[in-house]
Design a protein around this motif. Structure first.
Motif, PDB file in Angstrom:
ATOM      1  N   GLU A   1      -8.238  -4.555  -6.315  1.00 28.28           N
ATOM      2  CA  GLU A   1      -8.356  -3.128  -6.582  1.00 28.28           C
ATOM      3  C   GLU A   1      -9.809  -2.740  -6.845  1.00 28.28           C
TER       4      GLU A   1
ATOM      5  N   ARG B   1      -5.931   1.662   4.545  1.00 26.82           N
ATOM      6  CA  ARG B   1      -6.135   0.624   3.539  1.00 26.82           C
ATOM      7  C   ARG B   1      -5.528  -0.707   3.982  1.00 26.82           C
ATOM      8  N   SER B   2      -4.379  -0.659   4.641  1.00 28.57           N
ATOM      9  CA  SER B   2      -3.715  -1.896   5.065  1.00 28.57           C
ATOM     10  C   SER B   2      -4.480  -2.585   6.179  1.00 28.57           C
TER      11      SER B   2
ATOM     12  N   SER C   1     -10.409   6.172   1.784  1.00 28.81           N
ATOM     13  CA  SER C   1      -9.296   5.325   1.361  1.00 28.81           C
ATOM     14  C   SER C   1      -9.548   3.886   1.763  1.00 28.81           C
TER      15      SER C   1
ATOM     16  N   GLU D   1       0.830  -1.208   0.000  1.00 27.05           N
ATOM     17  CA  GLU D   1       0.000   0.000   0.000  1.00 27.05           C
ATOM     18  C   GLU D   1       0.862   1.255   0.000  1.00 27.05           C
TER      19      GLU D   1
ATOM     20  N   ILE E   1      -2.347   4.915   3.829  1.00 28.45           N
ATOM     21  CA  ILE E   1      -1.627   3.637   3.847  1.00 28.45           C
ATOM     22  C   ILE E   1      -2.108   2.758   4.991  1.00 28.45           C
TER      23      ILE E   1
ATOM     24  N   SER F   1       0.715   4.013  -2.831  1.00 32.10           N
ATOM     25  CA  SER F   1       0.357   5.385  -2.475  1.00 32.10           C
ATOM     26  C   SER F   1       1.446   6.376  -2.851  1.00 32.10           C
TER      27      SER F   1
ATOM     28  N   ARG G   1      -5.028  -7.369  -1.891  1.00 34.16           N
ATOM     29  CA  ARG G   1      -6.218  -6.545  -2.091  1.00 34.16           C
ATOM     30  C   ARG G   1      -6.689  -6.625  -3.544  1.00 34.16           C
TER      31      ARG G   1
END
Length: 314
Positions: free
Chosen positions: A179, A110-111, A275, A17, A107, A21, A177
């Protein structure tokens, strides 16, 4: 527990991520070096870190760790990418701090969202920032292992991911992930350019950028607030014609504010931003009636067109 297991299960999503990013938010390329075990007694704070505490089957802290000059360079690049202008600050000020916070929050958000989808028995705290050397000692209390992964950035230098482990009992493979492309606005008729638009986001960087993007496509009647509670009050007292609203904020999150607006009888068009691509959250917002869902980041290249694509009311 091997370095490979820790890297794949805990660190891998954060590494991926952060590199994604860097490209999306700073227009710079990065790549990771091999993970290795750091010596606890030799570990030193470099000056600036984004941290998240881990509890559950793993007790520790994950850090995205920079030398101050690297943090400044990344902050300048994030601002430049957002606004399409040259930034050349030499130290972290309020504007760079806001840019680094948005990058770090994206970051970590999302993680940790990706981790949560796999029903793993550990949890992450909200991200926070450390920039005082004297604060670092408390994070090393009880730490038995430190896994470090360097990230090289073209033309800038390095930053590091450090996983400070006090105790751990985890297993598993890597997480990946899918997308997401966001949720499009289903309408085709553009919002009139003299309409009143409300921006709701706790990031001043995002509000500043979106206000600029809106101006570039002809919308100049724009208000802004930094929390969902304030947005609910504005809709009640002086309803805007259209709202762009972040999800994760301080006092009242965007999905909670959206629910309050709908329960109060407002049908103002709302486009959500986040995000974090949690499908349950998206479904909740769609059930409350939204005009789309934008997944951050946005920047000077895609921002104006992205907002234009969502500014439709019929």
């Amino acid at each position: 527990m091997s370095v490979e297991t820790i890297y794949k299960v805990i660190l891998y999503p954060f590494i991926n991520e952060s590199i994604a990013s860097l490209k999306a938010m700073a227009s710079v390329a990065g790549e990771s070096d091999d993970a290795f075990m750091d010596k606890v007694e030799d570990f030193r704070f470099k000056g600036y870190a984004v941290c998240s505490d881990i509890t559950g089957s793993l007790d520790g802290v994950i850090m995205m760790h920079h030398y101050p000059e690297t943090a400044v360079a990344i902050g300048n690049a994030v601002c430049q990418n957002m606004f399409g202008e040259t930034y050349d600050y030499s130290e972290i000020n309020e504007e760079l701090g806001n840019a680094l916070a948005e990058w770090g929050n994206t970051i970590v958000g999302r993680s940790t969202d990706l981790h949560s989808r796999h029903n793993l028995d550990y949890q992450f705290s909200s991200p926070y920032f450390v920039n005082d050397v004297s604060d670092m000692d408390k994070y090393l209390v009880g730490v038995k292992e430190i896994v470090t992964v360097p990230i090289k950035i073209d033309g800038i230098g390095r930053y590091y991911f450090n996983l400070l482990v006090r105790s751990a009992s985890i297993s598993g493979g890597g997480l990946k992930r899918d997308e997401s492309q966001g949720v499009a606005n289903p309408y085709s008729t553009a919002l009139p350019t003299d309409s009143r638009i409300l921006l709701v986001d706790d990031s001043s960087l995002i509000r500043k950028g979106m206000k600029r993007f809106l101006s570039q496509i002809g919308y100049t009647n724009v208000d802004e607030v930094d929390d969902g509670a304030k947005a609910v009050a504005m809709v009640k007292d002086n309803c805007p014609d259209f709202i762009f609203m972040d999800v994760i904020m301080g006092e009242v999150n965007g999905n909670e504010a959206l629910k309050a607006m709908r329960e109060a009888g407002s049908d103002v068009p709302v486009v959500m931003l986040s995000s974090v691509t949690d499908q349950e959250l998206i479904d909740e917002c769609q059930a409350l009636g939204i005009s789309g869902f934008i997944f951050k980041p946005i920047n000077s290249e895609n921002g104006p067109q992205t907002l234009k694509d969502y500014l439709k009311i019929a």
